[in-house]
Design a protein around this motif. Sequence first.
Motif, PDB file in Angstrom:
ATOM      1  N   ARG A 104       0.922  -1.263  -0.093  1.00 46.41           N
ATOM      2  CA  ARG A 104       0.026   0.033  -0.010  1.00 46.41           C
ATOM      3  C   ARG A 104       0.991   1.209  -0.100  1.00 46.41           C
ATOM      4  O   ARG A 104       0.524   2.232  -0.707  1.00 46.41           O
ATOM      5  N   ALA A 105       1.931   1.240   0.784  1.00 37.57           N
ATOM      6  CA  ALA A 105       2.772   2.514   0.633  1.00 37.57           C
ATOM      7  C   ALA A 105       3.424   2.769  -0.486  1.00 37.57           C
ATOM      8  O   ALA A 105       3.691   4.147  -0.801  1.00 37.57           O
ATOM      9  N   LEU A 106       3.745   1.530  -1.514  1.00 36.28           N
ATOM     10  CA  LEU A 106       4.244   1.728  -2.655  1.00 36.28           C
ATOM     11  C   LEU A 106       3.134   2.253  -3.723  1.00 36.28           C
ATOM     12  O   LEU A 106       3.659   2.588  -4.848  1.00 36.28           O
ATOM     13  N   GLY A 107       1.899   1.872  -3.387  1.00 35.65           N
ATOM     14  CA  GLY A 107       0.716   2.461  -4.406  1.00 35.65           C
ATOM     15  C   GLY A 107       0.082   1.423  -4.845  1.00 35.65           C
ATOM     16  O   GLY A 107      -1.116   1.570  -5.776  1.00 35.65           O
ATOM     17  N   ALA A 108      -0.253   0.104  -4.077  1.00 37.30           N
ATOM     18  CA  ALA A 108      -1.339  -0.566  -4.462  1.00 37.30           C
ATOM     19  C   ALA A 108      -2.634  -0.048  -4.289  1.00 37.30           C
ATOM     20  O   ALA A 108      -2.660   0.413  -3.012  1.00 37.30           O
ATOM     21  N   GLU A 109      -3.462  -0.172  -4.980  1.00 35.01           N
ATOM     22  CA  GLU A 109      -4.815   0.338  -4.639  1.00 35.01           C
ATOM     23  C   GLU A 109      -5.527  -0.393  -3.554  1.00 35.01           C
ATOM     24  O   GLU A 109      -6.286  -0.033  -2.855  1.00 35.01           O
ATOM     25  N   THR A 110      -5.459  -1.815  -3.805  1.00 32.32           N
ATOM     26  CA  THR A 110      -6.185  -2.542  -2.939  1.00 32.32           C
ATOM     27  C   THR A 110      -5.420  -3.823  -2.513  1.00 32.32           C
ATOM     28  O   THR A 110      -4.403  -4.293  -3.400  1.00 32.32           O
ATOM     29  N   THR A 111      -5.451  -4.215  -1.330  1.00 33.71           N
ATOM     30  CA  THR A 111      -4.688  -5.383  -1.020  1.00 33.71           C
ATOM     31  C   THR A 111      -5.559  -6.433  -0.409  1.00 33.71           C
ATOM     32  O   THR A 111      -6.729  -6.173   0.218  1.00 33.71           O
ATOM     33  N   ILE A 112      -5.324  -7.766  -0.785  1.00 33.30           N
ATOM     34  CA  ILE A 112      -6.187  -8.732  -0.311  1.00 33.30           C
ATOM     35  C   ILE A 112      -5.472  -9.741   0.763  1.00 33.30           C
ATOM     36  O   ILE A 112      -4.382 -10.210   0.201  1.00 33.30           O
ATOM     37  N   ASN A 113      -5.956  -9.866   1.897  1.00 36.16           N
ATOM     38  CA  ASN A 113      -5.138 -10.917   2.654  1.00 36.16           C
ATOM     39  C   ASN A 113      -5.588 -12.208   2.231  1.00 36.16           C
ATOM     40  O   ASN A 113      -6.985 -12.435   2.657  1.00 36.16           O
ATOM     41  N   ALA A 114      -5.086 -13.200   1.670  1.00 33.71           N
ATOM     42  CA  ALA A 114      -5.681 -14.446   1.154  1.00 33.71           C
ATOM     43  C   ALA A 114      -6.251 -15.389   2.298  1.00 33.71           C
ATOM     44  O   ALA A 114      -6.984 -16.358   2.013  1.00 33.71           O
ATOM     45  N   SER A 115      -5.633 -15.066   3.646  1.00 38.01           N
ATOM     46  CA  SER A 115      -5.971 -15.988   4.468  1.00 38.01           C
ATOM     47  C   SER A 115      -7.150 -15.668   5.351  1.00 38.01           C
ATOM     48  O   SER A 115      -7.795 -16.515   6.104  1.00 38.01           O
ATOM     49  N   THR A 116      -8.042 -14.427   4.922  1.00 35.77           N
ATOM     50  CA  THR A 116      -9.173 -14.034   5.430  1.00 35.77           C
ATOM     51  C   THR A 116     -10.482 -14.244   4.791  1.00 35.77           C
ATOM     52  O   THR A 116     -11.333 -13.913   5.117  1.00 35.77           O
ATOM     53  N   GLY A 117     -10.101 -14.809   3.649  1.00 37.97           N
ATOM     54  CA  GLY A 117     -11.354 -15.042   2.641  1.00 37.97           C
ATOM     55  C   GLY A 117     -11.134 -15.524   1.412  1.00 37.97           C
ATOM     56  O   GLY A 117      -9.886 -15.783   1.127  1.00 37.97           O
ATOM     57  N   SER A 118     -12.170 -15.553   0.382  1.00 36.68           N
ATOM     58  CA  SER A 118     -12.160 -15.931  -0.869  1.00 36.68           C
ATOM     59  C   SER A 118     -11.473 -14.910  -1.669  1.00 36.68           C
ATOM     60  O   SER A 118     -11.855 -13.818  -1.567  1.00 36.68           O
ATOM     61  N   ILE A 119     -10.411 -15.402  -2.329  1.00 39.20           N
ATOM     62  CA  ILE A 119      -9.645 -14.583  -3.311  1.00 39.20           C
ATOM     63  C   ILE A 119     -10.789 -14.028  -4.609  1.00 39.20           C
ATOM     64  O   ILE A 119     -10.859 -13.047  -4.934  1.00 39.20           O
ATOM     65  N   THR A 120     -11.482 -15.201  -4.808  1.00 37.22           N
ATOM     66  CA  THR A 120     -12.650 -14.933  -5.858  1.00 37.22           C
ATOM     67  C   THR A 120     -13.411 -13.698  -5.463  1.00 37.22           C
ATOM     68  O   THR A 120     -13.572 -12.821  -6.257  1.00 37.22           O
ATOM     69  N   GLU A 121     -14.086 -13.758  -4.402  1.00 36.19           N
ATOM     70  CA  GLU A 121     -14.949 -12.697  -3.854  1.00 36.19           C
ATOM     71  C   GLU A 121     -14.488 -11.391  -3.638  1.00 36.19           C
ATOM     72  O   GLU A 121     -14.694 -10.137  -4.199  1.00 36.19           O
ATOM     73  N   MET A 122     -13.148 -11.346  -3.245  1.00 34.44           N
ATOM     74  CA  MET A 122     -12.460  -9.886  -2.883  1.00 34.44           C
ATOM     75  C   MET A 122     -11.868  -9.498  -4.294  1.00 34.44           C
ATOM     76  O   MET A 122     -12.171  -8.289  -4.672  1.00 34.44           O
ATOM     77  N   LEU A 123     -11.349 -10.374  -5.206  1.00 30.81           N
ATOM     78  CA  LEU A 123     -10.827  -9.908  -6.489  1.00 30.81           C
ATOM     79  C   LEU A 123     -12.257  -9.454  -7.415  1.00 30.81           C
ATOM     80  O   LEU A 123     -12.120  -8.262  -8.280  1.00 30.81           O
ATOM     81  N   ALA A 124     -13.318 -10.131  -7.372  1.00 32.80           N
ATOM     82  CA  ALA A 124     -14.571  -9.808  -7.790  1.00 32.80           C
ATOM     83  C   ALA A 124     -15.055  -8.428  -7.470  1.00 32.80           C
ATOM     84  O   ALA A 124     -15.495  -7.587  -8.245  1.00 32.80           O
ATOM     85  N   LYS A 125     -15.118  -8.125  -6.177  1.00 28.28           N
ATOM     86  CA  LYS A 125     -15.389  -6.818  -5.516  1.00 28.28           C
ATOM     87  C   LYS A 125     -14.561  -5.644  -6.121  1.00 28.28           C
ATOM     88  O   LYS A 125     -14.877  -4.437  -6.355  1.00 28.28           O
ATOM     89  N   ALA A 126     -13.005  -5.923  -6.361  1.00 31.06           N
ATOM     90  CA  ALA A 126     -12.247  -4.948  -6.695  1.00 31.06           C
ATOM     91  C   ALA A 126     -12.223  -4.650  -8.052  1.00 31.06           C
ATOM     92  O   ALA A 126     -12.224  -3.698  -8.781  1.00 31.06           O
ATOM     93  N   HIS A 127     -12.159  -5.745  -9.237  1.00 33.56           N
ATOM     94  CA  HIS A 127     -12.059  -5.774 -10.433  1.00 33.56           C
ATOM     95  C   HIS A 127     -13.377  -5.896 -11.161  1.00 33.56           C
ATOM     96  O   HIS A 127     -13.615  -5.637 -12.399  1.00 33.56           O
ATOM     97  N   GLY A 128     -14.449  -6.275 -10.155  1.00 34.58           N
ATOM     98  CA  GLY A 128     -15.682  -6.846 -11.182  1.00 34.58           C
ATOM     99  C   GLY A 128     -15.661  -8.371 -11.636  1.00 34.58           C
ATOM    100  O   GLY A 128     -14.533  -8.781 -11.326  1.00 34.58           O
ATOM    101  N   GLU A 129     -16.855  -8.597 -12.123  1.00 36.10           N
ATOM    102  CA  GLU A 129     -16.768 -10.191 -12.412  1.00 36.10           C
ATOM    103  C   GLU A 129     -17.840 -10.289 -13.636  1.00 36.10           C
ATOM    104  O   GLU A 129     -18.579  -9.448 -14.044  1.00 36.10           O
ATOM    105  N   GLY A 130     -17.926 -11.551 -14.096  1.00 35.27           N
ATOM    106  CA  GLY A 130     -18.698 -11.966 -15.382  1.00 35.27           C
ATOM    107  C   GLY A 130     -18.912 -13.527 -15.377  1.00 35.27           C
ATOM    108  O   GLY A 130     -18.526 -14.215 -14.326  1.00 35.27           O
ATOM    109  N   THR A 131     -19.551 -13.887 -16.238  1.00 30.68           N
ATOM    110  CA  THR A 131     -19.518 -15.281 -16.649  1.00 30.68           C
ATOM    111  C   THR A 131     -19.463 -15.573 -18.094  1.00 30.68           C
ATOM    112  O   THR A 131     -19.691 -14.780 -18.786  1.00 30.68           O
TER     113      THR A 131
END
Length: 339
Positions: free
Chosen positions: A193-220
Amino acid sequence: MTTMQVARVHGPGDVRLDDVTVPKPGPRDVVVRVEACGICGSDLGYIALGGTGAPLSEPMPIGHEFAGIVEWVGTDVRDVQPGLRVAVNPDDRNIGNGGLEGAMARFILVPDAKIGSSLYPVPAHVAPELAALAEPLSVALHGINLVDVKPDDKVAVIGAGPIGLSAVVMLRHRGVKNIVIIDREDSRLARARALGAETTINASTGSITEMLAKAHGEGTRLGHRHVDTDVFIDAAGAPPALADVIAIAKFRARISVIALYKKPCAVDLFKMMMNEIMLIGSIALGRHAEFGEAVDMIVAGEINLAPMISHHIPFEQFNEAIDTARDAANSAKVMLEFV
């Protein structure tokens, strides 16, 4: 000074500071007085493996992320004078990567030295430990270039170690704003974050899919859910993470593997084929222009690089520095410094 110590690998788990003769330049060489040398994950890999994996005929010197001052110049070298401050691209002679020289020493021979090939001048206002970051930054930039990242791409970086952090920096340098980084350690994510990442995800706290979908959107597509991430930069080297990425990647997503995988891993080729996913490895050779771009970025001071370096340790405390670098949860780039 006629002798010096250099870090050399003698076998698996066996790294020593050996006494050797201070090098002298041949006609086309220079000798650089090392001021700072970063410890890379590959250095730790060489120590663990006992070299590059090939049988050792003699101990292997390590250290390839370095900057310093030209001390002596060969008679045929042009445009280089003693006192020139430089960052050194180790590629041409595999410095610290199986070659005859390694930069975890007070002096290092740079064979066949040329400006813009092995030597990149650095002005006096740039701290040597920052100049030494040109090597990992250019590694990340090479991987970014291979997947043709554009400023409006949505990018996810897997792993917030030194190369993942380098990827964040160089993505920002290239104008990318939508950067997500994924790791399991909050301290590493804080650096991102200090270097400029807009969003950080701790993979140990939940679903990567759900958190990436929230950050970048999703589809089918074809009944399968995907996230709308355009590019994945794999700086983790964790087979489960790569499998997760391929499982959630969208049509024509691009994946650049900069991480070192120590064992083969399974890849879902059916998913890759159905979604025309690009998966490319990056070893960062032939990166003269990228090394120069990284040096120019450092010199310009456009991004505060201080969060990349977690520890500054004198070369005399070499073993402590190696142990610190092995503690990935509590370290980022560990920098050996020569005073």
